[in-house]
Scaffold this motif. Structure first.
Motif, PDB file in Angstrom:
ATOM      1  N   SER A   1       0.828  -1.200   0.000  1.00  0.00           N
ATOM      2  CA  SER A   1       0.000   0.000   0.000  1.00  0.00           C
ATOM      3  C   SER A   1       0.868   1.258   0.000  1.00  0.00           C
ATOM      4  O   SER A   1       0.507   2.264  -0.565  1.00  0.00           O
ATOM      5  CB  SER A   1      -0.904  -0.005   1.212  1.00  0.00           C
ATOM      6  OG  SER A   1      -0.114  -0.170   2.361  1.00  0.00           O
ATOM      7  N   MET A   2       2.024   1.151   0.630  1.00  0.00           N
ATOM      8  CA  MET A   2       2.938   2.288   0.656  1.00  0.00           C
ATOM      9  C   MET A   2       3.384   2.657  -0.751  1.00  0.00           C
ATOM     10  O   MET A   2       3.434   3.805  -1.122  1.00  0.00           O
ATOM     11  CB  MET A   2       4.184   1.933   1.475  1.00  0.00           C
ATOM     12  CG  MET A   2       3.978   1.995   2.955  1.00  0.00           C
ATOM     13  SD  MET A   2       3.396   3.605   3.505  1.00  0.00           S
ATOM     14  CE  MET A   2       3.597   3.445   5.256  1.00  0.00           C
TER      15      MET A   2
ATOM     16  N   PRO B   1     -12.605  19.504 -14.544  1.00  0.00           N
ATOM     17  CA  PRO B   1     -11.703  19.629 -15.701  1.00  0.00           C
ATOM     18  C   PRO B   1     -12.341  19.156 -17.004  1.00  0.00           C
ATOM     19  O   PRO B   1     -12.121  19.753 -18.059  1.00  0.00           O
ATOM     20  CB  PRO B   1     -10.500  18.753 -15.329  1.00  0.00           C
ATOM     21  CG  PRO B   1     -10.872  18.016 -14.102  1.00  0.00           C
ATOM     22  CD  PRO B   1     -12.032  18.687 -13.475  1.00  0.00           C
TER      23      PRO B   1
ATOM     24  N   HIS C   1     -20.112  17.317  -3.936  1.00  0.00           N
ATOM     25  CA  HIS C   1     -18.758  17.304  -3.370  1.00  0.00           C
ATOM     26  C   HIS C   1     -17.835  16.234  -3.943  1.00  0.00           C
ATOM     27  O   HIS C   1     -16.619  16.380  -3.887  1.00  0.00           O
ATOM     28  CB  HIS C   1     -18.827  17.158  -1.846  1.00  0.00           C
ATOM     29  CG  HIS C   1     -19.477  18.331  -1.179  1.00  0.00           C
ATOM     30  ND1 HIS C   1     -18.788  19.447  -0.799  1.00  0.00           N
ATOM     31  CD2 HIS C   1     -20.774  18.567  -0.862  1.00  0.00           C
ATOM     32  CE1 HIS C   1     -19.620  20.329  -0.264  1.00  0.00           C
ATOM     33  NE2 HIS C   1     -20.835  19.819  -0.292  1.00  0.00           N
ATOM     34  N   HIS C   2     -18.402  15.144  -4.471  1.00  0.00           N
ATOM     35  CA  HIS C   2     -17.540  14.115  -5.062  1.00  0.00           C
ATOM     36  C   HIS C   2     -17.547  14.184  -6.588  1.00  0.00           C
ATOM     37  O   HIS C   2     -16.506  14.149  -7.221  1.00  0.00           O
ATOM     38  CB  HIS C   2     -17.977  12.718  -4.616  1.00  0.00           C
ATOM     39  CG  HIS C   2     -17.577  12.383  -3.216  1.00  0.00           C
ATOM     40  ND1 HIS C   2     -16.268  12.274  -2.820  1.00  0.00           N
ATOM     41  CD2 HIS C   2     -18.313  12.146  -2.112  1.00  0.00           C
ATOM     42  CE1 HIS C   2     -16.215  11.970  -1.527  1.00  0.00           C
ATOM     43  NE2 HIS C   2     -17.446  11.891  -1.075  1.00  0.00           N
TER      44      HIS C   2
ATOM     45  N   TYR D   1       1.429   7.889  -6.798  1.00  0.00           N
ATOM     46  CA  TYR D   1       0.737   9.063  -7.315  1.00  0.00           C
ATOM     47  C   TYR D   1       1.149  10.357  -6.608  1.00  0.00           C
ATOM     48  O   TYR D   1       0.404  11.305  -6.521  1.00  0.00           O
ATOM     49  CB  TYR D   1      -0.787   8.865  -7.382  1.00  0.00           C
ATOM     50  CG  TYR D   1      -1.561   8.764  -6.108  1.00  0.00           C
ATOM     51  CD1 TYR D   1      -1.951   9.918  -5.429  1.00  0.00           C
ATOM     52  CD2 TYR D   1      -1.966   7.537  -5.607  1.00  0.00           C
ATOM     53  CE1 TYR D   1      -2.710   9.838  -4.287  1.00  0.00           C
ATOM     54  CE2 TYR D   1      -2.725   7.449  -4.463  1.00  0.00           C
ATOM     55  CZ  TYR D   1      -3.088   8.599  -3.801  1.00  0.00           C
ATOM     56  OH  TYR D   1      -3.845   8.512  -2.674  1.00  0.00           O
ATOM     57  N   ALA D   2       2.363  10.394  -6.101  1.00  0.00           N
ATOM     58  CA  ALA D   2       2.801  11.592  -5.390  1.00  0.00           C
ATOM     59  C   ALA D   2       3.305  12.697  -6.317  1.00  0.00           C
ATOM     60  O   ALA D   2       2.519  13.411  -6.917  1.00  0.00           O
ATOM     61  CB  ALA D   2       3.867  11.219  -4.373  1.00  0.00           C
TER      62      ALA D   2
ATOM     63  N   PRO E   1     -16.302  18.087  -8.410  1.00  0.00           N
ATOM     64  CA  PRO E   1     -14.864  18.367  -8.512  1.00  0.00           C
ATOM     65  C   PRO E   1     -14.177  17.441  -9.507  1.00  0.00           C
ATOM     66  O   PRO E   1     -13.244  17.837 -10.194  1.00  0.00           O
ATOM     67  CB  PRO E   1     -14.344  18.103  -7.088  1.00  0.00           C
ATOM     68  CG  PRO E   1     -15.521  18.195  -6.211  1.00  0.00           C
ATOM     69  CD  PRO E   1     -16.718  17.786  -7.029  1.00  0.00           C
ATOM     70  N   HIS E   2     -14.659  16.197  -9.587  1.00  0.00           N
ATOM     71  CA  HIS E   2     -14.070  15.259 -10.539  1.00  0.00           C
ATOM     72  C   HIS E   2     -14.403  15.662 -11.975  1.00  0.00           C
ATOM     73  O   HIS E   2     -13.581  15.535 -12.880  1.00  0.00           O
ATOM     74  CB  HIS E   2     -14.585  13.850 -10.248  1.00  0.00           C
ATOM     75  CG  HIS E   2     -14.035  12.814 -11.173  1.00  0.00           C
ATOM     76  ND1 HIS E   2     -12.826  12.202 -10.951  1.00  0.00           N
ATOM     77  CD2 HIS E   2     -14.510  12.316 -12.330  1.00  0.00           C
ATOM     78  CE1 HIS E   2     -12.577  11.366 -11.941  1.00  0.00           C
ATOM     79  NE2 HIS E   2     -13.590  11.414 -12.794  1.00  0.00           N
TER      80      HIS E   2
ATOM     81  N   TYR F   1     -14.419   5.756  -1.875  1.00  0.00           N
ATOM     82  CA  TYR F   1     -14.654   6.942  -1.035  1.00  0.00           C
ATOM     83  C   TYR F   1     -16.083   7.468  -1.157  1.00  0.00           C
ATOM     84  O   TYR F   1     -16.592   8.117  -0.244  1.00  0.00           O
ATOM     85  CB  TYR F   1     -13.619   8.044  -1.277  1.00  0.00           C
ATOM     86  CG  TYR F   1     -13.431   8.504  -2.714  1.00  0.00           C
ATOM     87  CD1 TYR F   1     -14.331   9.359  -3.304  1.00  0.00           C
ATOM     88  CD2 TYR F   1     -12.332   8.097  -3.457  1.00  0.00           C
ATOM     89  CE1 TYR F   1     -14.144   9.803  -4.610  1.00  0.00           C
ATOM     90  CE2 TYR F   1     -12.135   8.518  -4.753  1.00  0.00           C
ATOM     91  CZ  TYR F   1     -13.049   9.377  -5.328  1.00  0.00           C
ATOM     92  OH  TYR F   1     -12.874   9.819  -6.611  1.00  0.00           O
TER      93      TYR F   1
ATOM     94  N   SER G   1      -1.300  16.235 -10.522  1.00  0.00           N
ATOM     95  CA  SER G   1      -1.152  15.197  -9.505  1.00  0.00           C
ATOM     96  C   SER G   1      -2.334  15.163  -8.552  1.00  0.00           C
ATOM     97  O   SER G   1      -2.665  14.138  -7.996  1.00  0.00           O
ATOM     98  CB  SER G   1       0.129  15.431  -8.712  1.00  0.00           C
ATOM     99  OG  SER G   1       0.123  16.735  -8.174  1.00  0.00           O
ATOM    100  N   GLY G   2      -2.996  16.305  -8.350  1.00  0.00           N
ATOM    101  CA  GLY G   2      -3.990  16.364  -7.276  1.00  0.00           C
ATOM    102  C   GLY G   2      -5.390  16.014  -7.643  1.00  0.00           C
ATOM    103  O   GLY G   2      -5.838  15.764  -8.682  1.00  0.00           O
TER     104      GLY G   2
ATOM    105  N   ARG H   1       1.797   2.089  -3.452  1.00  0.00           N
ATOM    106  CA  ARG H   1       0.697   2.663  -4.216  1.00  0.00           C
ATOM    107  C   ARG H   1       0.570   4.154  -3.902  1.00  0.00           C
ATOM    108  O   ARG H   1       0.309   4.967  -4.773  1.00  0.00           O
ATOM    109  CB  ARG H   1      -0.603   1.938  -3.873  1.00  0.00           C
ATOM    110  CG  ARG H   1      -1.703   2.291  -4.856  1.00  0.00           C
ATOM    111  CD  ARG H   1      -2.949   1.485  -4.588  1.00  0.00           C
ATOM    112  NE  ARG H   1      -2.700   0.053  -4.543  1.00  0.00           N
ATOM    113  CZ  ARG H   1      -3.293  -0.757  -3.693  1.00  0.00           C
ATOM    114  NH1 ARG H   1      -4.127  -0.289  -2.814  1.00  0.00           N
ATOM    115  NH2 ARG H   1      -3.050  -2.043  -3.703  1.00  0.00           N
ATOM    116  N   ILE H   2       0.788   4.503  -2.641  1.00  0.00           N
ATOM    117  CA  ILE H   2       0.681   5.919  -2.272  1.00  0.00           C
ATOM    118  C   ILE H   2       1.788   6.735  -2.944  1.00  0.00           C
ATOM    119  O   ILE H   2       1.555   7.789  -3.495  1.00  0.00           O
ATOM    120  CB  ILE H   2       0.745   6.071  -0.741  1.00  0.00           C
ATOM    121  CG1 ILE H   2      -0.550   5.545  -0.158  1.00  0.00           C
ATOM    122  CG2 ILE H   2       0.948   7.508  -0.345  1.00  0.00           C
ATOM    123  CD1 ILE H   2      -0.477   5.280   1.297  1.00  0.00           C
TER     124      ILE H   2
END
Ligand SMILES: Nc1ncnc2c1ncn2[C@@H]1O[C@H](COP(=O)(O)OP(=O)(O)O)[C@@H](O)[C@H]1O
Ligand SMILES: [Mg+2]
Lengths: 207, 284
Positions: free
Chosen positions: B2-3, B201, B193-194, B9-10, B197-198, B176, B283-284, B5-6
Motif C-alpha cells: 500500500s505504501m 476539468p 462534493h464528489h 501518485y505523489a 470536482p471530478h 470513497y 497530480s492532485g 501505491r501511495i
C-alpha cells in the motif's frame, strides 16, 4: 448490541465464503478476530458496515436493521486509506464529511494542524489512516470495525493509534471489532479473541 | 504494497513538468490571441462598415487588408465583427450544451431507470445526423437569430453527455463515495462534493472543444440559408454572399473570412487540448 445473525455470502457463483455466520459485539467491548488471508473477513466486515447485503441472514444494530438516510452506526476503517479518501479534497474537507465530535481526539491520533491544508497525495499512508479513523469515529458511530487498520504502520505508530482509539471507545462506550492476522496485537487490545474459521460451518478452501 | 501505491501518485515527474510548462505557454498564447480578436473588433470604427460606393470591389491593400465588397464595405472590419458574433453565439451554445450534459450525467447517477432514459435519449440524438437535428430545431423555433442559438444550444450535448456519464458512473463506484454514503451523506451532497470536482476539468475542456463545433455549425447552417438573416454581420452570411462573386474574380470576399474562421476555431482547439493535457498530468 451489534448482532450478526446467520449471514451467508459468496461472490457471484463462487464458493461460499461463509455460511450461517454468527457473531456479537457488545457496546464498549473490544473483540479481536483473526483468520488466514482470503477467508472472507474483509467481506464480512463490509456486510456488517452496510456496504454489502448478505445473501442470507441479517445484521441487527441495537435492535434496528435500517438506516437508509442516516449515518450508519457501524463504521468501517479499511486497510488502504488512499482508496477511501477523495484525492481531490484537502484533509480539512474530509473532516467535514462526518461530524467529528472531539478535536482533542485528532491530537491524540497524532494528526497535525498543518496536515489539514494538504491533499491526500501529500501525506503518507499512516497519516491518511489517522484521518480515516477520525472520520469513522463520527459522533453517530456506535461500533467500529477495524479491518487490518494498522497493518501497514510501524509498531510505534500502531501503539499510538490504538491507544487513542481504545481510550475514545471506552469514553463513548463504542464496541470494536478488530480484524487482523497479527494474533499478538489482538491479544493486547482485545477483551476476547475469536478465530474466523470457528465462526462458520464453511470457510475457505479447507472445507 | 500500500505504501508503494501511495508513492506512485505523489510527485509529478520531470518530463511531466516541462510538458505542463509547454501546455501553459500554449494556453496563454491562445488566450492572448482570442482577447486580441475581441478587443480589435470592439475598437472597429463604424465608418468602415458603411456602404462606400466609390471604393467597391477593391483587392486587399494596406488601407483595406481584406479588400472591400460590392458595397465598398471593409472586409477586415466585417470579418472581425462576424468573428465576435460567432464567438458570442458559440459561447452561448457551448454553455447551454455543457449545462445539459452535466445535468443528464448527474441524472444518470441517480438510478438505473433514469440512466436508461438518459442513454436512450442520447443514443436517439446521436443516431440522427447532427446537422439535420440542428436545422430541424432551428426551423421549428422560427429560424433567424433565435433559431440558430436554440438549435446550437440543444444539439451539442449528446457526445459530451456520454463522456460525462462514463466519468460519473466510474466515480460512483469509488470506495470513497461508498464511505460518504455510509456516513449518511445525501445523493445531492455526493453529487456536489464528489462528482462535481471530478467533472470540473472535463467540463472546462468539453466546453472549450464544443465552441469550435458550435461556431462551425453556426456558419454552416447560415451558409445553407437556415441561419442568420442576411443583414446579420455573421461569417456564414459573408461566406454565402461572397459565393456569387467568386466567379467574377473577387476571391478575397470568401478567402479571408473563411481563413479567419478556421484560425479562430483552431485557437479554441489548441486551448481545449492544452487544458486537457494539464488536467491529465496534474497530480492532485
Ligand atoms: N469484489 C470481489 N469480487 C470477487 N471476489 C472477491 C472480491 N473481494 C474479495 N474476493 C475474494 O473473496 C475471498 C475473501 O476475500 P476477503 O474477504 O478480502 O478475505 P480476507 O479479508 O479474510 O483476506 C478471496 O478469495 C477474494 O479473492
Ligand atoms: Mg482482508
Amino acid at each position: 448490541m451489534l448482532e450478526v445473525k446467520g449471514i451467508s455470502f459468496r461472490y457471484r457463483k463462487g464458493q461460499w465464503l461463509f455460511k450461517d455466520l454468527h457473531l456479537t459485539v457488545k457496546p464498549g467491548e473490544v473483540v479481536g478476530l483473526f483468520g488466514y488471508s482470503g477467508a472472507g473477513k474483509s467481506t464480512m466486515a463490509q456486510i456488517m458496515a452496510g456496504y454489502k447485503e448478505p445473501l442470507e441472514g441479517e445484521i441487527i444494530v441495537d435492535g434496528r436493521t435500517d438506516y437508509d438516510s442516516n449515518a450508519h452506526p457501524v463504521q468501517l476503517v479499511w486497510q488502504h486509506p488512499e482508496k477511501v479518501i477523495n484525492p481531490k479534497w484537502r484533509m480539512k474537507k474530509l473532516m467535514t464529511e462526518a461530524t467529528v465530535s472531539d478535536p482533542a481526539f485528532l491530537t491524540a491520533l497524532g494528526i497535525k494542524e498543518e496536515w489539514l491544508n494538504r491533499y491526500p497525495s501529500e501525506l503518507s499512508g499512516g497519516e491518511l489512516q489517522r484521518f480515516a479513523i477520525a472520520r469513522a469515529l463520527a459522533s453517530s458511530t456506535k461500533y467500529l470495525i477495524a479491518d487490518e487498520m494498522t497493518t501497514m504502520l510501524d509498531a510505534i505508530t500502531q501503539a499510538q493509534i490504538w491507544h487513542a482509539v481504545l481510550k475514545l471507545a471506552a469514553q463513548r462506550n463504542i464496541g470494536i471489532l478488530a480484524i487482523s492476522h497479527d494474533a499478538h496485537l489482538l491479544r493486547r487490545i482485545s477483551d476476547r479473541t475469536i478465530d474466523f474459521s470457528g465462526l462458520t460451518s464453511c470457510s475457505g478452501p479447507f472445507d | 504494497m500500500s505504501m508503494q501505491r501511495i508513492d506512485a501518485y505523489a510527485t509529478p515527474t520531470k518530463s511531466n513538468r516541462s510538458e505542463r510548462q509547454r501546455a501553459w505557454t500554449r494556453i496563454i498564447l491562445a488566450l492572448l490571441l482570442l482577447a486580441g480578436i475581441v478587443v480589435w473588433a470592439l475598437l472597429i470604427n463604424a465608418d468602415n462598415l458603411k456602404v462606400n460606393l466609390e471604393g467597391r470591389n477593391t483587392a486587399p491593400s494596406l488601407a483595406h487588408l481584406f479588400g472591400t465588397d460590392w458595397l465598398g464595405r471593409d472586409m477586415f472590419a466585417r470579418t472581425l465583427k462576424g468573428l465576435t458574433l460567432s464567438l458570442a453565439v458559440g459561447m452561448l451554445a457551448a454553455l447551454s450544451s455543457t449545462g445539459i450534459a452535466l445535468f443528464f450525467s448527474l441524472l444518470s447517477s441517480w438510478n438505473k431507470w433514469l440512466d436508461d432514459m438518459v442513454t436512450w435519449v442520447t443514443d436517439l440524438f446521436l443516431s440522427i445526423p447532427h446537422i439535420v437535428t440542428l436545422i430541424l430545431l432551428s426551423v421549428a423555433v422560427g429560424g433567424g437569430f433565435k433559431g440558430v442559438v436554440v438549435g446550437l444550444a440543444l444539439t451539442h450535448w449528446p457526445r459530451f453527455t456520454r463522456l460525462l456519464r462514463a466519468e460519473v458512473l466510474q466515480v460512483k463506484e469509488a470506495e470513497y463515495v461508498g464511505v460518504s454514503r455510509q456516513l449518511g451523506r445525501s445523493r445531492l451532497w455526493i453529487a456536489r462534493h464528489h462528482f462535481l470536482p471530478h467533472l470540473f476539468p472535463h467540463l472546462l475542456v468539453g466546453f472549450l472543444l464544443l465552441l469550435p463545433h458550435a461556431i462551425l455549425h453556426e456558419a454552416a447552417i447560415t451558409f445553407l440559408g437556415f441561419g442568420f438573416s442576411t443583414d446579420t454581420p455573421a461569417i456564414g452570411v459573408i461566406l454565402s454572399e461572397s459565393m456569387s462573386y467568386l466567379s467574377t474574380g473577387l476571391w478575397w470576399l470568401a478567402f479571408f473570412p473563411g481563413l479567419a474562421l478556421v484560425i479562430m476555431v483552431s485557437i479554441f482547439e489548441l486551448l481545449g487540448r492544452s487544458i486537457r493535457r494539464l488536467a491529465e498530468t496534474s497530480s492532485g
